[in-house]
Design an enzyme around this catalytic site. Structure first.
Site, PDB file in Angstrom:
ATOM      1  N   SER A   1     -34.091   7.220 101.676  1.00 19.43           N
ATOM      2  CA  SER A   1     -33.652   8.371 102.475  1.00 19.43           C
ATOM      3  C   SER A   1     -34.331   9.663 102.044  1.00 19.43           C
ATOM      4  CB  SER A   1     -32.128   8.528 102.380  1.00 19.43           C
ATOM      5  OG  SER A   1     -31.728   8.670 101.021  1.00 19.43           O
TER       6      SER A   1
ATOM      7  N   CYS B   1     -50.979   6.980 101.136  1.00 15.10           N
ATOM      8  CA  CYS B   1     -51.351   7.967 102.153  1.00 15.10           C
ATOM      9  C   CYS B   1     -52.845   8.264 102.076  1.00 15.10           C
ATOM     10  CB  CYS B   1     -50.523   9.238 101.988  1.00 15.10           C
ATOM     11  SG  CYS B   1     -50.650  10.022 100.354  1.00 15.10           S
TER      12      CYS B   1
ATOM     13  N   GLY C   1     -42.895  14.080  96.995  1.00  9.74           N
ATOM     14  CA  GLY C   1     -41.530  13.880  96.525  1.00  9.74           C
ATOM     15  C   GLY C   1     -41.467  13.125  95.214  1.00  9.74           C
TER      16      GLY C   1
END
Length: 297
Positions: free
Chosen positions: A15, A130, A164
């Site tokens: 999440s 990524c 993050g």
């Protein structure tokens, strides 16, 4: 609008920023029925936001998905490399199709513009990193246009606010998996991946630069191969574009690109997260279409 019975039932595990952006992308698609967003912290902003979007949530993580295994068909795993290796033991045994957005390198490596059509029978598809999703199309395009690549280096710069906890915890796996994929998709004898996290405010857009020492006979062929590949990526990542066209100097080829995010949830500068989520959605859409085709035959 498609009935829910004709949609692929989806669960998102994780999440954080990637999981939440995926949530908005999945909810916007008529191909999917988002059943759950699952995390570990009941008080997290992510689960709170998911609940406000009328999505069922749980802070029990994998245990919740084990208890509700009949309620979903496809899982996006947006946790961490270490967690995914544990998670997939259950998903594999349960026959669940998993799209892994961590650098765990458990499943088959996928870059949609290169090998999406080969993913039909896979239980686990790994989206590398990524930086890999940004650079591998160009690395593969180079492979198609040169005789041999002796050395390939990729430097990606991303905004600190788009990196993050999971990204920072997975730095070692990021390097290892990206370098492995670069070698696999380009055939380069030696590869290197570098990730720079830029603390500048406002956040800077993701940029990736590829350097290669390669042997070639026709540089126009290199330019054409790269241009064709960029258009293929833009079919599922509209914000993908070159900022440095292929250049050659003393045997070194340089190519630069940037990725502008779609802004579904993440800011536009977080192209690093958007590109891997767009790749994930491309894989999920392909699996959905394949399943629907099989059901009608």
């Amino acid at each position: 609008m498609k009935s829910k019975s004709s949609r692929t039932r989806v669960a998102i595990l994780g999440s954080g920023s990637i999981g939440l952006d995926l949530m908005f992308k999945v909810k916007a698609s008529e191909q999917f029925d988002l059943k759950f967003v699952v995390g570990r912290n009941a008080n997290s902003d992510g689960l709170r936001l998911a609940r406000s979007c009328n999505v069922e949530t749980s802070s029990d993580g994998l245990d919740f998905l084990k208890a509700h295994e009949d309620a979903y068909d496809l899982v996006f795993d947006a946790t961490s490399a270490a967690a995914h290796k544990v998670n997939n033991r259950f998903f594999s045994d349960a026959g669940k199709f998993v799209i892994d957005l961590t650098p765990a390198k458990v499943g088959r490596l996928c870059v949609p513009c290169i090998n999406l059509d080969d993913m039909g029978a896979e239980q686990n598809v790994n989206l590398i990193t990524c930086g890999g999703q940004a650079s591998l199309p160009l690395a593969y395009a180079l492979k198609q246009a040169v005789d041999e690549i002796d050395y390939l280096e990729v430097v990606s710069a991303i905004a600190s606010r788009s990196a993050g906890i999971a990204t920072r915890e997975n730095i070692d796996e990021y390097m290892t998996t990206t370098e492995y994929a670069l070698a696999k998709f380009s055939g380069a004898k030696k590869t290197k991946a570098i990730l720079n996290i830029n603390p500048a405010e406002p956040g800077v857009r993701m940029q990736t630069t590829l350097y290669a020492y390669a042997r070639y006979r026709d540089f126009d062929r290199v330019r054409a191969s790269v241009a064709d590949m960029v258009e293929k990526v833009r079919e599922y990542v509209p914000g993908y574009r070159l900022v440095v066209e292929p250049l050659e100097s003393q045997g070194r080829i340089t190519i630069g690109l940037t990725v502008r995010g779609r802004g579904d949830y993440l800011p536009e500068y977080a192209g690093n997260l958007d590109i891997i989520n767009c790749a994930a959605l491309a894989v999920a859409s392909h699996r959905h279409a394949t399943a629907r085709l099989g059901a009608t035959q």
